[in-house]
Design an enzyme around this catalytic site. Structure first.
Site, PDB file in Angstrom:
ATOM      1  N   ASP A  73      43.212  37.976  40.630  1.00 52.31           N
ATOM      2  CA  ASP A  73      44.295  38.923  40.899  1.00 52.31           C
ATOM      3  C   ASP A  73      45.310  38.797  39.767  1.00 52.31           C
ATOM      4  OD1 ASP A  73      45.583  40.368  43.727  1.00 52.31           O
ATOM      5  OD2 ASP A  73      46.879  40.007  42.011  1.00 52.31           O
TER       6      ASP A  73
ATOM      7  N   ASP B 249      39.053  44.822  45.709  1.00 51.66           N
ATOM      8  CA  ASP B 249      40.121  45.196  46.643  1.00 51.66           C
ATOM      9  C   ASP B 249      41.404  45.437  45.852  1.00 51.66           C
ATOM     10  OD1 ASP B 249      41.600  45.669  48.912  1.00 51.66           O
ATOM     11  OD2 ASP B 249      41.773  43.554  49.479  1.00 51.66           O
TER      12      ASP B 249
END
Length: 513
Positions: A314, A366
């Site tokens: 991320d 995601d």
């Protein structure tokens, strides 16, 4: 003595270049946050600033006297506007949807002030240097200040002080240099101008000092007006604005004002994201998650005993830190990011895949919706080819793909782009209470045997879940006939050199949402 006065003027124009260019970068970043399409707004704001500088320069042809006074007033005005620009934008965003008008108006205003200052300083400095040295030195210092401003914004301002306090640093730099110029060139001003400038200077100093202390409460108040529920957490990071709100016993997570999840129904999103892909693979040992810093996708993956390693990538360390430590998120994700099987890396997903040598059984993507060019490249043909390269035969990939009904063309574009990279694809969808009808695109590398869709519909979920089961697998992979309540045009493949996805997304039917 002449040299010292000339040096002061050069220092002032250096500060102007420094603060002016950083102010434009701040406005461009705010436009990216609030308006999306970062390339368009960065280009337009910088271009509009340069155009406004030209207009400002033209206006100064009408100034024939009291040049030092006019210059100092412009410097004070620039200090004030630069300092409060971001605060104005954040506050206004809570009350109007036309925030772009304010951002562009501020860019024009700052450009005009800078454009007016440069020719004025050249004319004032004409008494101290020959013309060929005067013009060269003034422009040189302005450009040097712009370079330092860019370095400051990229490596200090944005990552350390954020978009709220960086403008006040710029304002104080500009204001301090203006005060020094006023003191050392005091004798060149008449009595009336001295009184006026001292009064303006005192006002600006009090305003900037007060602004530092009232910024947080004002931003908090503005954000509370923007969200219908109580704001319980805010953080401005280098990459985004993170906000968590609460209503009764439920919490919502927002990034740059866009809802990412709600604790009430996040399982209706994360279970379809994870379990079809994980159940389809017979031996999911090594799993890669791109995005998902909230930890909910990892929570679901950890239910599979065959999984030996999960790598979560991320970009924003603040988001993954929240996922690891914030009690709201850790209760929701069951401390998944602290599990010994999980490795958390803060990197850009595209760059990570370019540098890594590992191969994965399942890749779960995601990420936020592709509302910008930067995010769009993580939904591109080239990106999916990278994923394909880093997957073992029979590997499964799934990405969130927005809404099949509110952004139909974008949804279809993601599906076709993944297919163009070599995957056998299946679209999926589910009604998420707080998000509406949402969708995913699932792909399989070198799938042998029966049709992937039929395989999914015949698959039992063998791990504990709260909603998804075999019946749900049939529902989420079924769309009925190819019907949409509006025209559905053919879509192009989203490529890095031809980023069509963002255009499709922004043209979606969000007014029906």
């Amino acid at each position: 003595m002449f040299k010292n006065k000339s040096t002061l003027l050069k220092a002032a124009i250096f500060a102007t270049g420094f603060s002016g260019v950083v102010a434009e970068y701040i406005l461009s970043t705010l436009a990216q946050y609030f308006l999306g399409n970062s390339v368009l707004h960065w280009v337009m704001i910088i271009s509009l600033m340069l155009f406004s500088m030209g207009l400002g320069s033209r206006i100064t042809k009408n100034f024939e006297s009291r040049l030092l006074k006019r210059f100092l007033i412009l410097e004070f005005a620039l200090s004030f506007i630069v300092s409060f620009a971001a605060l104005l934008v954040y506050t206004a965003s809570a009350y109007t949807q036309s925030i772009g008008i304010l951002i562009y108006s501020l860019a024009i205003c700052i450009g005009l002030l800078i454009g007016m200052e440069i020719p004025l300083v050249i004319r004032i400095n004409d008494d101290y240097e020959k013309l060929r040295f005067n013009i060269s030195n003034i422009l040189e210092n302005d450009y040097y200040g712009s370079l330092l401003g860019g370095i400051f914004f990229a490596f200090v301002g944005l990552p350390i002080f954020g978009l709220i306090y960086t403008p006040f640093i710029l304002g104080f730099v500009n204001f301090s240099v203006s005060i020094v110029v006023l003191i050392f060139l005091w004798d060149l001003l008449d009595t009336a101008d001295k009184k006026l400038l001292v009064g303006i200077g005192v006002f600006i100093m009090l305003s900037l000092t007060s602004g530092i202390f009232v910024t947080d409460p004002i931003i908090t108040y503005g954000e509370q007006q923007k969200y219908s529920d109580k704001v319980v957490y805010t953080e401005q990071t280098k990459y985004q604005r993170i906000v968590i709100t609460k209503w009764k016993n439920d919490y919502w997570l927002y990034l740059n004002g866009n809802e990412q999840l709600c604790t009430r129904d996040e399982l209706m999103y994360h279970e379809p994201l994870v379990h079809p892909a994980m159940s389809l693979h017979p031996n999911p040992v090594n799993v890669l998650v791109l995005g998902g810093g909230d930890g909910c996708a990892v929570r679901e993956i950890l239910k599979y005993p065959k999984v030996e390693k999960i790598t979560l990538v991320d970009l924003d360390p603040a988001m993954t830190n929240l996922g690891k430590t914030h009690p709201i998120l850790t209760e929701m994700n069951q401390h998944s990011l602290s599990d010994e099987k999980v490795e958390v890396l803060n990197d850009d997903g595209y760059k990570f895949l370019l540098s890594v040598d590992d191969y994965y059984d399942v890749i779960i993507i995601d990420l936020p919706d592709p509302r910008s060019i930067e995010l769009g490249r993580l939904y591109s043909h080239e990106f999916y080819k990278l994923c394909y390269k880093h997957m073992r035969p029979g590997g499964v990939i799934v990405t969130q793909a927005g809404s099949p009904y509110f952004a139909t063309q974008a949804f279809c574009c993601i599906l076709e782009t993944m297919k163009s990279a070599g995957f056998e694809t299946v679209p999926m969808h589910n009604q998420v209470i707080t998000l509406g009808e949402w969708g995913w695109s699932l792909g399989v590398k070198e799938f042998l045997g029966e049709n992937v869709k039929k395989k999914l519909q015949n698959t039992d979920i063998e791990v504990p879940t709260r909603w998804i089961n075999k019946e749900a697998m049939t529902l989420i992979t079924s769309f009925g006939k190819d019907f949409y309540p509006w025209e559905k045009d053919s879509v192009a493949i989203n490529r890095i050199h031809e980023p069509v996805l963002q255009k499709y997304y922004l043209k979606g039917n969000w007014d029906l949402y």
